[in-house]
Design a protein around this motif. Structure first.
Motif, PDB file in Angstrom:
ATOM      1  N   VAL A 280     -87.828  41.896 119.568  1.00 25.34           N
ATOM      2  CA  VAL A 280     -86.673  41.098 119.144  1.00 25.34           C
ATOM      3  C   VAL A 280     -86.384  41.369 117.666  1.00 25.34           C
ATOM      4  O   VAL A 280     -87.239  41.101 116.809  1.00 25.34           O
ATOM      5  CB  VAL A 280     -86.941  39.599 119.355  1.00 25.34           C
ATOM      6  N   PRO A 281     -85.213  41.898 117.322  1.00 28.27           N
ATOM      7  CA  PRO A 281     -84.865  42.096 115.912  1.00 28.27           C
ATOM      8  C   PRO A 281     -84.648  40.753 115.204  1.00 28.27           C
ATOM      9  O   PRO A 281     -84.003  39.852 115.748  1.00 28.27           O
ATOM     10  CB  PRO A 281     -83.562  42.901 115.974  1.00 28.27           C
ATOM     11  N   VAL A 282     -85.205  40.654 114.015  1.00 27.79           N
ATOM     12  CA  VAL A 282     -85.076  39.447 113.196  1.00 27.79           C
ATOM     13  C   VAL A 282     -84.624  39.878 111.803  1.00 27.79           C
ATOM     14  O   VAL A 282     -85.126  40.865 111.259  1.00 27.79           O
ATOM     15  CB  VAL A 282     -86.401  38.667 113.112  1.00 27.79           C
ATOM     16  N   ILE A 283     -83.690  39.142 111.239  1.00 29.24           N
ATOM     17  CA  ILE A 283     -83.180  39.433 109.895  1.00 29.24           C
ATOM     18  C   ILE A 283     -83.402  38.217 109.006  1.00 29.24           C
ATOM     19  O   ILE A 283     -83.082  37.087 109.400  1.00 29.24           O
ATOM     20  CB  ILE A 283     -81.691  39.805 109.928  1.00 29.24           C
ATOM     21  N   ALA A 284     -83.964  38.455 107.829  1.00 25.96           N
ATOM     22  CA  ALA A 284     -84.144  37.396 106.830  1.00 25.96           C
ATOM     23  C   ALA A 284     -83.410  37.803 105.555  1.00 25.96           C
ATOM     24  O   ALA A 284     -83.229  38.996 105.279  1.00 25.96           O
ATOM     25  CB  ALA A 284     -85.621  37.164 106.547  1.00 25.96           C
ATOM     26  N   THR A 285     -82.986  36.829 104.793  1.00 33.75           N
ATOM     27  CA  THR A 285     -82.251  37.075 103.552  1.00 33.75           C
ATOM     28  C   THR A 285     -83.161  36.793 102.364  1.00 33.75           C
ATOM     29  O   THR A 285     -83.814  35.750 102.304  1.00 33.75           O
ATOM     30  CB  THR A 285     -81.002  36.177 103.476  1.00 33.75           C
ATOM     31  N   ILE A 286     -83.185  37.737 101.412  1.00 34.68           N
ATOM     32  CA  ILE A 286     -84.053  37.608 100.241  1.00 34.68           C
ATOM     33  C   ILE A 286     -83.213  37.671  98.965  1.00 34.68           C
ATOM     34  O   ILE A 286     -82.260  38.455  98.869  1.00 34.68           O
ATOM     35  CB  ILE A 286     -85.144  38.711 100.243  1.00 34.68           C
ATOM     36  N   ASP A 287     -83.548  36.832  98.001  1.00 39.46           N
ATOM     37  CA  ASP A 287     -82.859  36.794  96.711  1.00 39.46           C
ATOM     38  C   ASP A 287     -83.332  37.985  95.870  1.00 39.46           C
ATOM     39  O   ASP A 287     -84.528  38.167  95.655  1.00 39.46           O
ATOM     40  CB  ASP A 287     -83.171  35.478  95.998  1.00 39.46           C
ATOM     41  N   ASN A 288     -82.376  38.777  95.386  1.00 39.89           N
ATOM     42  CA  ASN A 288     -82.727  39.956  94.593  1.00 39.89           C
ATOM     43  C   ASN A 288     -81.971  39.998  93.271  1.00 39.89           C
ATOM     44  O   ASN A 288     -81.685  41.063  92.743  1.00 39.89           O
ATOM     45  CB  ASN A 288     -82.436  41.229  95.405  1.00 39.89           C
ATOM     46  N   ARG A 289     -81.678  38.823  92.730  1.00 39.12           N
ATOM     47  CA  ARG A 289     -80.939  38.799  91.465  1.00 39.12           C
ATOM     48  C   ARG A 289     -81.731  39.379  90.302  1.00 39.12           C
ATOM     49  O   ARG A 289     -81.157  39.811  89.309  1.00 39.12           O
ATOM     50  CB  ARG A 289     -80.508  37.365  91.145  1.00 39.12           C
TER      51      ARG A 289
END
Length: 386
Positions: A280-289
């Motif tokens: 199952v593909p899973v996508i997470a969002t990460i802060d890269n400022r």
């Protein structure tokens, strides 16, 4: 007889005095003992404390990570890849054929939305801008005729039919001008001459690719630039169907790479298995400022897997656990430095370990560089012993 009584009374009084003195000494001894115990307690409270400033923490390379909740079902440590946010990457192409006569941005340069990137000299551009000028002239003439017909109609010289025709012509001329302007806007905007088109940046960000060269002849849809807003990136990973069934958007993924650790938040759990991997593909969002993650980088992702009964536990990176005086401990950030806190450990999963006792969750602990704190603590205790 009297002398015997006095002599007999002396030992009694002496005994009473001696008892009083002994009691006083005992009380003094007990008070001293209490004071010593209190001193030991105060000393015990100071044990395990390391005083460090923010500058010293940065200089020592100590990385802090928040203590997160993990599912009592454990945590899965998986390979993952850093990818650009699909909405944060834009390709800039040539919307008309022609020759590149100006390039305003180079690799790595920051741009704002609407900033010019390149200028293309094109016969198509000349034709579109010529149509705009012609449509503008026709609109001016139509408006002039409309004004004249309105005066004549008011003076009862011209019939209403002529006024309606003039009004219709003015409306059609306005539509033609807007259409010509929209055609130019779809390809770019005026680039300083009738035969030039300027290509603006569609988003604000950073130039990450430039394939255009001065003097290059380009066809329609030729890629010239890529602009990316890298302040937010995606972490892609794959889980088994059983593990993915326990995840929901908003869950925490701990992303680690050499010298770096951060937390990402799950934004998408695919309802469809990958046809090849059956995962199952899973996508997470990460802060890269702060710019510490790069697109295409391979990382390790630790995913909290809640148990089906909803139980929760606490998990920390294994590198954060050190042995202090024979006890497993972590270094918790305080206002003045760090405090070594003994913890009871549970099962290990990947690069993390479950903490069953000693932490509440929400603390910040030292991960990378925790061994430095252990060495500093040992040095301080040795100096105290001398």
């Amino acid at each position: 007889m009297k002398n015997w009584i006095l002599s007999a009374a002396l030992p009694l009084s002496f005994a009473l005095v001696a008892c009083g003195e002994t009691g006083t000494k005992n009380e003094a001894h007990e008070e001293a003992g209490h004071a010593e115990e209190e001193g030991e307690e105060e000393h015990a409270e100071e044990e395990g404390v390391i005083t460090l400033s923010e500058a010293q923490i940065r200089s020592a390379g100590i990385m802090l990570v928040p203590v997160g909740m993990a599912g009592s079902g454990g945590a899965a440590s998986l390979p993952a890849t850093i990818e650009a946010d699909p909405q944060g990457m834009q390709v800039v192409t040539a919307a008309v054929s022609g020759r590149v006569v100006a390039l305003h941005r180079n690799l790595g340069e920051a741009v704002r939305r609407g900033d010019p990137l390149a200028v293309i000299e094109s016969r198509e551009a000349a034709q579109m801008q010529g149509e705009i000028e012609a449509a503008r002239a026709r609109l001016a003439l139509a408006r002039s005729n409309l004004g004249r017909e309105q005066r004549l109609f008011a003076e009862r010289v011209s019939p209403e039919q002529d006024l309606i025709a003039a009004r219709t012509s003015a409306t059609e001329a306005g539509i033609a001008l807007r259409l010509a302007q929209q055609q130019l806007a779809a390809t770019g905007r005026a680039g300083g001459g009738l035969n030039r088109i300027s290509l603006p940046s569609p988003i604000g960000g950073q130039v990450v690719s430039r394939t255009a060269m001065l003097g290059q002849v380009v066809a329609v849809d030729t890629e010239l630039y890529r602009v990316a807003n890298l302040g937010k990136l995606s972490v892609t990973l794959s889980l088994s169907a059983a593990d993915a069934a326990t995840l929901r958007p908003g869950g925490i993924v701990t992303v680690t790479a050499p010298g770096r650790t951060a937390q990402a938040r799950i934004s998408f759990v695919s309802p469809i298995l990958d046809a090849q991997t059956r995962l199952v593909p899973v996508i997470a969002t990460i802060d890269n400022r702060d710019g510490q993650w790069r697109v295409g980088e391979n990382v390790s992702a630790a995913v909290d897997l809640p148990s089906r009964d909803g139980g929760r536990a606490i998990a920390v990176p294994q590198i954060a656990v050190q042995t202090v005086e024979g006890k497993s401990s972590v270094f918790v950030r305080t206002r003045t430095g760090f405090q070594a806190v003994p913890v009871d450990l549970g099962p290990v999963s990947g690069d993390r370990v479950i903490v069953t006792k000693g932490l509440k969750g929400g603390e910040r602990i030292a991960a990378t560089g925790s061994f430095t704190l252990k060495a500093e603590l040992g040095k301080g205790e040795a100096e105290h012993g001398h």
